[in-house]
Design an enzyme around this catalytic site. Structure first.
Site, mmCIF file in Angstrom:
data_model
loop_
_atom_site.group_PDB
_atom_site.id
_atom_site.type_symbol
_atom_site.label_atom_id
_atom_site.label_comp_id
_atom_site.label_asym_id
_atom_site.label_seq_id
_atom_site.Cartn_x
_atom_site.Cartn_y
_atom_site.Cartn_z
ATOM 1 N N ASP A 1 10.143 -5.248 8.895
ATOM 2 C CA ASP A 1 9.107 -4.939 9.882
ATOM 3 C C ASP A 1 8.912 -6.240 10.681
ATOM 4 O OD1 ASP A 1 7.151 -2.625 10.556
ATOM 5 O OD2 ASP A 1 5.848 -4.366 10.522
ATOM 6 N N ALA B 1 4.489 4.113 2.870
ATOM 7 C CA ALA B 1 4.017 2.880 2.226
ATOM 8 C C ALA B 1 4.188 1.736 3.220
ATOM 9 C CB ALA B 1 4.820 2.610 0.963
ATOM 10 N N LYS B 2 3.598 0.613 2.932
ATOM 11 C CA LYS B 2 3.795 -0.560 3.790
ATOM 12 C C LYS B 2 3.394 -1.800 3.025
ATOM 13 C CE LYS B 2 4.873 -1.419 8.198
ATOM 14 N NZ LYS B 2 5.644 -0.535 9.110
ATOM 15 N N GLY B 3 3.991 -2.930 3.402
ATOM 16 C CA GLY B 3 3.636 -4.197 2.778
ATOM 17 C C GLY B 3 3.392 -5.253 3.828
ATOM 18 N N VAL C 1 0.849 -1.188 0.000
ATOM 19 C CA VAL C 1 0.000 0.000 0.000
ATOM 20 C C VAL C 1 0.886 1.239 0.000
ATOM 21 C CG1 VAL C 1 -1.740 1.318 1.295
ATOM 22 C CG2 VAL C 1 -1.859 -1.170 1.257
#
Ligand code: GLU
Length: 438
Positions: free
Chosen positions: A168, A127-129, A82
């Site tokens: 993360d 952003a992040k996944g 995202v």
């Protein structure tokens, strides 16, 4: 920026997913993230157009990830990337491997990355996944297969100038190495700047492994000074013993704090006279958990939050400080090394009780700050000494703390709102200056 900004941002989305937010409870992290933005939007007088624009992610990609498992069968995993906002620079944020990952969670984490990068004033968006999987139940080969195929699937939207992943929850430097290699092999040459948190040998940065914890230490030091508490012997309880929690224990103990309780997902230990941090880490590395460590009494992962201490460091997952346990928290400072550990209703209770919460976007921003340094070093092909990295980190963290504290004092609000006031204002300014395309 007024009017139909939201429709336009929706039109920019590459989405193959179903937004499940409507079907989830009010304690949904995505709603929590939006609520935090809404509260500050009023405080700083954000225009409606920008507010609505910032309330939604810019782009969502959902992918199916087929993986050949050790028994030769193929399993299909689901993953997300995202991108919340890229007005200030390329997207930045980690990738999480966890069985409970949801799209809403990744959306919230991406939004928090936007604010975090703006707060420490690094030229990145958010952003992040995430991949829904249980890495603890997978072999190294399966993890590598999963990582490589996920990277390949999201390679259409990542890159050193587009969006830069990082570690993360449950993702490691080795996993970052596989991401770097997969992306580089696809392009035909080495591209270390596509991901941060890599091993040093392939373009990682000195100090990145401890950066989240070190940044947390710097802002806790500032908070101790503002609240006029001595550091020497101050009692610290830590929930979560991964990259952030474990290094926080070491660095805080070295600084003179006394670690009185620590836990991981399986349980923990407490000792009011102080835990032997070295022994504790050796036990964790040997057995995979803190449970059974001899130097203290047994305590549950939940009870650590209510342990008598001066500084509480939630360093695990979201939503652990709630309306129920907030009245029982005994710390004077809560430093959110995790992302999203405090629910908004608990925030209000802690604030009323005079407990200073150092919000996630401040307290854990050290990680992404040194990720930025890593990316700069990769692009310049010129690597810095660790002393220089730590000194620059300290400068960024203490400045962010002071700006946050100044805004909190000026508006008479808690530190989370103070931090949001600084961060959202910066993102709004960039968004406004750039205007709408076309
Ligand atoms: N996953 C970390 C965070 O939540 C680090 C992100 C990064 O270094 O890009 O801030």
């Amino acid at each position: 920026m007024q009017g139909n900004a939201r429709e336009r941002s929706n039109a920019l989305r590459v989405t193959t997913s179903i937004d499940r937010s409507a079907t989830q409870s009010a304690e949904n992290v995505w709603e929590m993230a939006q609520q935090q933005l809404d509260e500050v939007a009023h405080l700083i007088g954000l225009s409606e157009g920008i507010h609505l624009y910032l309330r939604q992610p810019k782009r969502i990609l959902e992918v199916s990830v087929p993986v050949r498992m050790d028994d030769n069968r193929v399993r299909i995993f689901t993953g997300f990337r995202v991108q919340h906002n890229m007005s200030r620079g390329p997207g930045k944020g980690g990738i999480r491997f966890h069985p409970d990952v949801t799209l809403d969670e990744v959306k919230a984490l991406a939004m928090w990355m936007t604010w975090k990068c703006a707060l420490v004033n690094i030229p990145f968006g958010g952003a992040k996944g995430g991949v829904i999987c249980d890495p603890k139940a997978m072999s190294m080969q399966e993890l590598e297969n999963l990582t490589r195929r996920f990277t390949s699937e999201i390679s259409v939207i990542i890159g050193p100038e587009k969006d830069i992943p990082a570690p993360d929850v449950y993702t490691t430097p080795q996993i970052m190495a596989w991401i770097m290699d997969t992306f580089s092999m696809q392009k035909g040459y080495s591209i270390p700047g596509v991901v941060t948190g890599k091993p040093i040998a392939i373009g990682g940065s000195l100090g990145r492994d401890k950066a989240t914890a070190r940044g947390c230490l710097y802002v806790v030091d500032e908070a101790m000074s503002v609240t006029k508490q001595p550091i020497e012997g101050a009692r610290v309880a830590i929930q979560g013993f991964g990259n952030a929690g474990m290094h926080a224990a070491t660095l805080m103990a070295e600084r003179g704090y006394r670690i009185v309780a620590a836990s991981d997902s399986r349980g923990g230990v407490a000792n009011p006279t102080g835990l032997d941090v070295r022994g504790l880490i050796a036990h964790k590395l040997e057995t995979g958990s803190l449970v059974g460590f001899g130097g203290g009494e047994k305590i549950s992962n939940k009870d650590v939050l209510e342990y008598e201490c001066d500084v509480l460091v939630p360093a695990a997952l979201e939503k652990v400080i709630t309306r129920e346990n907030a009245p029982r928290i005994r710390a004077k400072i809560v430093a959110e090394a995790a992302n999203g550990p405090t629910l908004p209703e608990a925030d209000a209770i802690l604030h009323d009780r005079g407990i200073m919460v150092l919000p996630d976007i401040l307290a854990n921003a050290g990680g992404v700050t040194v990720s930025y340094f890593e990316w700069v070093q990769d692009l310049q092909e010129n690597f810095w000494e660790e002393d220089e990295i730590n000194a620059r980190l300290k400068q960024k963290m203490t400045r962010a703390f002071r700006e946050t504290h100044e805004q909190a004092t000026r508006h008479g609000v808690d530190m989370r709102r103070g931090a949001y006031a600084v961060a959202v204002d910066r993102v709004a300014e960039a968004t406004k200056l750039r205007g709408l395309y076309p």
